[in-house]
Every structure is written in structure tokens, then in C-alpha cells.
Design a protein around this motif. Structure first.
Motif, short mmCIF file in Angstrom:
data_model
loop_
_atom_site.label_atom_id
_atom_site.label_comp_id
_atom_site.label_asym_id
_atom_site.label_seq_id
_atom_site.Cartn_x
_atom_site.Cartn_y
_atom_site.Cartn_z
N HIS A 212 10.34 4.18 -4.38
CA HIS A 212 11.64 4.12 -5.05
C HIS A 212 12.21 5.53 -5.26
O HIS A 212 13.44 5.70 -5.25
N SER B 206 13.86 6.48 -1.93
CA SER B 206 15.13 5.78 -1.78
C SER B 206 16.19 6.37 -2.70
O SER B 206 17.35 6.59 -2.30
N ASP C 55 16.91 1.72 -8.64
CA ASP C 55 15.71 2.50 -8.38
C ASP C 55 15.24 3.21 -9.64
O ASP C 55 14.03 3.34 -9.88
#
Length: 375
Positions: free
Chosen positions: A327, A330, A348
Motif C-alpha cells: 500500500h 501504491s 491506502d
């Protein structure tokens, strides 16, 4: 609460002083956020650059000459002519990545529309150059044949007008990608290593006994180590973004650095806690290093920082959702590459906050057991 925060603050200052007196760790931080990023970004390129090409010309026609002349730097080195008998040897010896073979009567067969076979031998052990380079060579060959047939050297005729718009990295330079990803990966590596090393250092120096008799709780000790080492990492990451990424490498940062820092703070709570958790299972720095290496390799390689998550098997993608690094990658890519704002990255951040709480709770439970046993 005030006393609790004061203890965390004072213990954190102790960690910073301890880090200041450790030249090896200081040098590691400087190296990881300076030369290591620059060297990887400028040296480990995924573009086709200076790929070696040889050719066998049994036709010696104008068309074969045009194709050879169209193979140009910087993607390819100047093509070298070899004999047909040398093909197997040069491929076995790895002298060339590509060997192009023109059959006899190649040009005549093209003119007569007899569909001649043109052989391209590829050394696929050089995976990136083999894949991208073979596509480039096929395009060069197709363009030159089309121009030859139409007797028009200005352009190759296509039934459509294809307009390519490359977003976020218009020149498609691997430096733009690899340099930023190195910072993201190094945050993970150093967060685990520094916090774990801080606990190991307490044991090796015998100061863990001092902590055991002090009126401080395990949570205060853990949070102090996390904020002190996390602060050093965040400062190094910010300086690296400004000086190395934007300065030396001239890579633009699209989004808000402050938003990136906020997400990094959430992320550090989990990975720094992971470093302490791993340190509780070891008694020396060599043991800690051996335990950390496979964990970091998996976290970095399968987080989406090296290859897209879509390239990973679905069952493994599902498993990696439990890793905060997935996460964080990302989140960081959305901000630093695409200029995303809070409205895009908040999911996220929520997941990172939740995982941080879980990792911190597990690490704290294990750390309390270690403190209670006096190990």
C-alpha cells in the motif's frame, strides 16, 4: 499522558544521540539516499541501449543494405557483418544479442511477393534487451520494407494515424521510475534495519538492563525508537528527493511532498515495529541481518515496486495486501508520479494506518515478553 509523552521524547533524544555516535549507520543512511539511488537510476536501465547486433547478408541487395543502415545508435551498436558459419559460435559465446540473417534472393522475393523468411536470432538470456530490442528490430524491418515497396522514403503508410501520448513519463526514461522507487524501497529497508539495530545495540552494549530498571513502559521505549529513527529516515528521504532526484537527476516530482511525508509517517509505524519484532527473535546483529534479508526481499519484490502487481499471481496479490509495503508503494507512486491528492490516496492511508496498528500491537506484545524475561 504528559509524563508518557515526555518519556517518549527523552528516550527518543537518547536514540538520536546514539545514532549520532554510530558512524556506520550514519554512513549507511547517507549512502542509501544518495549514491545508491544515483547509481541504480543511471546504471540499471531497462531501455534498449547499445545492444549488439550482427548480420549475415547472403543477398547483398539494396533492401538488405537499407535495413542494416537503419539499425542505429543509441538503441543499437553499429551492426557487424559475419559469415553464416559464425552464427552458432557468436551466439554461444554471447558476443551479440541479435543476429539477423538475410537469405539469398531476399529483395527479389519481396518484389515478387513470395514472402521470404528473414531470421532474427535473439540471445534471450539478456531478457530486457531481447524483448524490447526484438520489437524495435521488427519495426525497423517492417518500416524499411514498406518504404522500399512504396518507393517512398519519407514515411511508411499505415491505415490509421496512431498518436501515442505517454503520461507522467513522456520520454519513457527508466531513470524517472527507478530513482523514485529506490527512495520508496530504501525507506522500508532502513526503517526495519535501524529500529531493529537500535534494540540489538541496547543488548550488545548492556544498556537493556538499564531500561529494565527505569520507570518506563515497553510502549514508551518502542515509540521512542520509532520516532527517532523514523525522523532520521524522513529527513534523509526529503533531502534525497530535493537534491538527488530533482537536483542531480532532474526528475520532476508531480505531487505534494508534504502528503507523501504524512503517508510515510503512517507507514513507518508498521515497518519500524516490524524491525523491533524481528530483533526480539535474535541476539546479535549477524542473526538480525540474516533474518531481515529474506523479509525485505519479499516485501520489496512483491510490493509492486519492481514489477506491476497485475503481473503477480492472484493468490499472491491477495496475500501481499497484508503487507504495508504494497500500500505504501501504491500510495507513493500515485503522489510522486501522478500528482494524486488526498481524494485519491486516502484508501491506502487508511489501510496503512490499520496495518500499522496491527503490526505495532504484535510487536509491542512480543517486546513486552522480551523485556519481562530480561533477554
Amino acid at each position: 499522558m504528559g509524563r508518557w509523552l515526555f518519556n517518549i521524547y527523552r528516550l527518543g533524544l537518547k536514540e538520536l544521540r546514539s545514532l549520532k555516535t554510530d558512524p556506520v549507520l550514519l554512513l549507511l543512511i547517507v549512502y542509501m539516499f544518495s549514491f545508491a539511488i544515483y547509481a541504480v537510476a543511471t546504471g540499471a536501465k531497462v531501455e534498449v541501449v547499445n545492444a549488439s547486433v550482427a548480420y549475415v547478408d547472403l543477398d547483398q541487395s539494396d533492401l538488405s543494405g537499407r535495413i542494416v543502415d537503419a539499425i542505429l545508435p543509441p538503441e543499437f551498436e553499429d551492426p557487424q557483418r559475419i559469415s553464416a558459419a559464425e552464427v552458432d559460435r557468436v551466439m554461444d559465446d554471447g558476443e551479440y544479442v541479435f543476429v539477423l540473417s538475410f537469405p539469398p534472393n531476399f529483395e527479389a522475393d519481396v518484389i515478387a511477393e513470395r514472402v521470404p523468411e528473414l531470421q532474427l536470432n535473439v540471445d534471450a538470456t539478456a531478457m530486457v534487451q531481447a524483448g524490447n530490442g526484438s520489437v524495435f528490430l521488427q519495426q525497423i524491418i517492417a518500416d524499411e520494407i514498406t518504404k522500399f515497396e512504396s518507393q517512398d522514403d519519407t514515411s511508411s503508410t499505415l491505415p490509421i494515424d496512431l498518436i501515442v501520448s505517454a503520461q507522467f513519463n513522456p520520454n519513457m526514461k527508466s531513470t524517472w521510475f527507478s530513482s523514485v522507487m529506490q527512495i520508496i524501497n530504501n525507506v522500508t529497508i532502513l526503517a526495519v534495519m535501524l529500529t531493529g539495530a537500535a534494540l540489538i545495540r541496547e543488548r550488545e552494549h548492556g544498556t537493556i538492563e538499564h531500561l529494565l530498571v527505569m520507570p518506563v513502559s515497553p510502549s514508551e521505549i518502542m515509540l521512542a525508537k520509532i520516532w527517532a529513527n523514523g525522523l532520521a529516515i524522513i529527513i534523509a528521504a526529503i533531502l534525497s528527493l530535493w537534491l538527488v532526484i530533482q537536483g542531480f537527476l532532474s526528475v520532476p516530482i508531480a505531487g505534494s511532498i508534504m502528503l507523501f511525508i504524512a503517508g510515510t509517517v503512517l507507514y513507518l509505524l508498521s515497518v519500524a515495529g516490524l524491525g523491533i519484532l524481528l530483533a526480539t527473535f535474535t541476539t546479535s546483529m549477524p542473526q538480525f541481518g540474516l533474518l531481515v534479508m529474506p523479509v525485505l526481499v519479499i516485501m520489496n519484490l512483491l510490493s509492486g515496486s519492481t514489477t506491476p502487481m497485475e503481473s503477480i499471481p492472484e493468490w499472491l496479490q491477495t496475500m501481499m495486501q497484508a503487507s504495508p509495503s504494497t500500500h505504501f508503494v501504491s500510495f507513493s507512486q500515485a503522489i510522486l508520479y501522478r500528482g494524486a491528492g488526498m481524494e485519491t490516496v486516502w484508501p491506502d492511508m487508511v489501510v496503512m494506518a490499520g496495518l500499522s496498528a496491527v503490526f505495532f500491537a504484535i510487536s509491542l506484545m512480543r517486546f513486552r515478553q522480551t523485556m519481562a524475561s530480561g533477554q
